[in-house]
Scaffold this active site. Structure first.
Site, PDB file in Angstrom:
ATOM      1  N   LYS A 146       0.863  -1.177   0.000  1.00 45.42           N
ATOM      2  CA  LYS A 146       0.000   0.000   0.000  1.00 45.42           C
ATOM      3  C   LYS A 146       0.906   1.237   0.000  1.00 45.42           C
ATOM      4  CE  LYS A 146      -3.531   2.821   0.677  1.00 45.42           C
ATOM      5  NZ  LYS A 146      -4.487   3.096  -0.422  1.00 45.42           N
ATOM      6  N   CYS A 150      -2.288   9.834  -6.590  1.00 44.79           N
ATOM      7  CA  CYS A 150      -3.418   9.541  -5.693  1.00 44.79           C
ATOM      8  C   CYS A 150      -4.477  10.622  -5.826  1.00 44.79           C
ATOM      9  CB  CYS A 150      -2.975   9.449  -4.236  1.00 44.79           C
ATOM     10  SG  CYS A 150      -4.396   9.283  -3.140  1.00 44.79           S
TER      11      CYS A 150
HETATM   12  C1  DHB Z   1      -5.500   6.025  -2.691  1.00 45.51           C
HETATM   13  C2  DHB Z   1      -5.987   5.863  -3.962  1.00 45.51           C
HETATM   14  C3  DHB Z   1      -5.127   5.862  -5.021  1.00 45.51           C
HETATM   15  O1  DHB Z   1      -5.573   5.708  -6.283  1.00 45.51           O
HETATM   16  C4  DHB Z   1      -3.779   6.025  -4.795  1.00 45.51           C
HETATM   17  O2  DHB Z   1      -2.947   6.047  -5.820  1.00 45.51           O
HETATM   18  C5  DHB Z   1      -3.284   6.173  -3.519  1.00 45.51           C
HETATM   19  C6  DHB Z   1      -4.156   6.173  -2.460  1.00 45.51           C
HETATM   20  C7  DHB Z   1      -6.410   6.033  -1.566  1.00 45.51           C
HETATM   21  O3  DHB Z   1      -7.491   6.607  -1.694  1.00 45.51           O
HETATM   22  O4  DHB Z   1      -6.045   5.490  -0.518  1.00 45.51           O
END
Ligand code: DHB
Length: 308
Positions: free
Chosen positions: A44, A127
């Site tokens: 993540k 993001c």
């Molecule tokens: C999140 C979503 C994304 O597309 C990303 O690249 C990083 C984080 C999120 O909402 O957590």
């Protein structure tokens, strides 16, 4: 048959999770490492410190895909850095990082540079879900300035995660910027930012954050994903490898990403809903297509999309 190489690191299979799916905790990462079909795993996206993320519901299934506005829930950089430096793994582990500001990105990458991690770091420039924070990669000047500052000190393998672009001049201009740097890879696409889905029984949005706006993934994203993989593969230096992400549901989708130039293929939405056993299925389906066409290696058709 399904091998790849990025930054001198060898992959025995082409599949990995798309960052954000099934990779927030060590238990999830362990499970992906143990899954048949994954050639690598990615964490993540980490911020400097733990984040709880946005209020729930923050992810919803929609016809032909998903919508999410997670808001970067993650355990913080130290947690993932500890995992990728201490876990005994038989596959490469990529570290995804995503500062919510320009300086946080630099702080994070300094910490990675100063750590013992020698694998591939992926800087997430895309993001779309943190309220009030624009995604870096839609600001071309800032992207170039940030990468210039990063490569002044960062000497380890570094790739970038990009958002989808929708204009040929944007492909041209962003590829020109990315080609100025010794990038290990470009991963495209992140979700198609800030879509809206409405529940037709209740006339309500389906996720809580941002009034229902969220990133779109899944089958709906495939044409945009393939276009971005293809467009960047045609423009980037051959030394920059590509991770194709977006719209993968079956082996044919994987095959098409490779035709467009992907070295590795990552899967988000479908992994979220089907679970890790999906990888063995995708692999079987891809191998069946390859066998039918007489291909024994992904090298036989990578980037070989035919035009008419
Ligand atoms: C999140 C979503 C994304 O597309 C990303 O690249 C990083 C984080 C999120 O909402 O957590």
């Amino acid at each position: 048959a399904l091998h790849a190489e990025i930054a001198g690191i060898k992959f025995d299979d082409i599949f990995l999770n798309a960052s954000g799916v099934h990779c927030q905790t060590t238990a999830e990462l362990d499970e992906l490492l143990a899954t048949k079909g994954t050639g690598a795993i990615i964490t993540k996206s980490a911020t400097s410190a733990y984040r709880a993320g946005n209020p729930s519901p923050r992810l919803s299934k929609i016809p032909l895909g998903s919508i999410n506005s997670m808001g970067l829930p993650n355990e913080g950089l130290d947690y993932y850095l500890d995992y990728v430096t201490t876990k005994q793994a038989d596959k490469p582990m990529l570290l995804s990082v995503a500062g919510v500001s320009y300086t946080e990105n630099l702080d994070i990458l300094h910490k990675v540079q100063d750590s013992s991690f020698m694998g591939i770091t992926e800087l997430n420039l895309s993001c779309p879900n943190v309220p009030g924070k624009p995604q870096t990669a839609y600001d071309f000047e800032t992207t170039e300035r940030l990468l210039t500052e990063v490569f002044a000190f960062f000497t380890k393998p570094l790739g970038v995660k990009m958002p989808p672009y929708f204009d040929i001049v944007h492909f041209d201009d962003m590829a020109k910027i990315l080609n100025k740097f010794p990038l290990a890879h470009v991963n495209t696409i992140n979700s198609i930012g800030n879509g809206l889905w409405i529940n037709e029984d209740t006339d309500t949005v389906v996720i809580k954050p941002k009034g229902g706006f969220g990133g779109i993934g899944g089958a709906l994203a495939k044409p945009t994903a393939l276009a971005n993989v293809r467009a960047f593969r045609q423009r980037l230096n051959p030394t920059i490898k590509m991770i194709g992400t977006g719209g993968v549901v079956n082996g044919r989708d994987v095959y098409e990403h490779i035709l467009c130039g992907a070295d590795l293929v990552s899967v988000g939405t479908q992994l979220q809903f089907e679970g890790p056993s999906m990888f063995a299925r995708l692999e079987q389906e891809l191998l069946a297509i390859m066998a039918e066409k007489g291909y024994t290696s992904v090298d036989d058709f990578r980037g070989q999309l035919k035009i008419i």
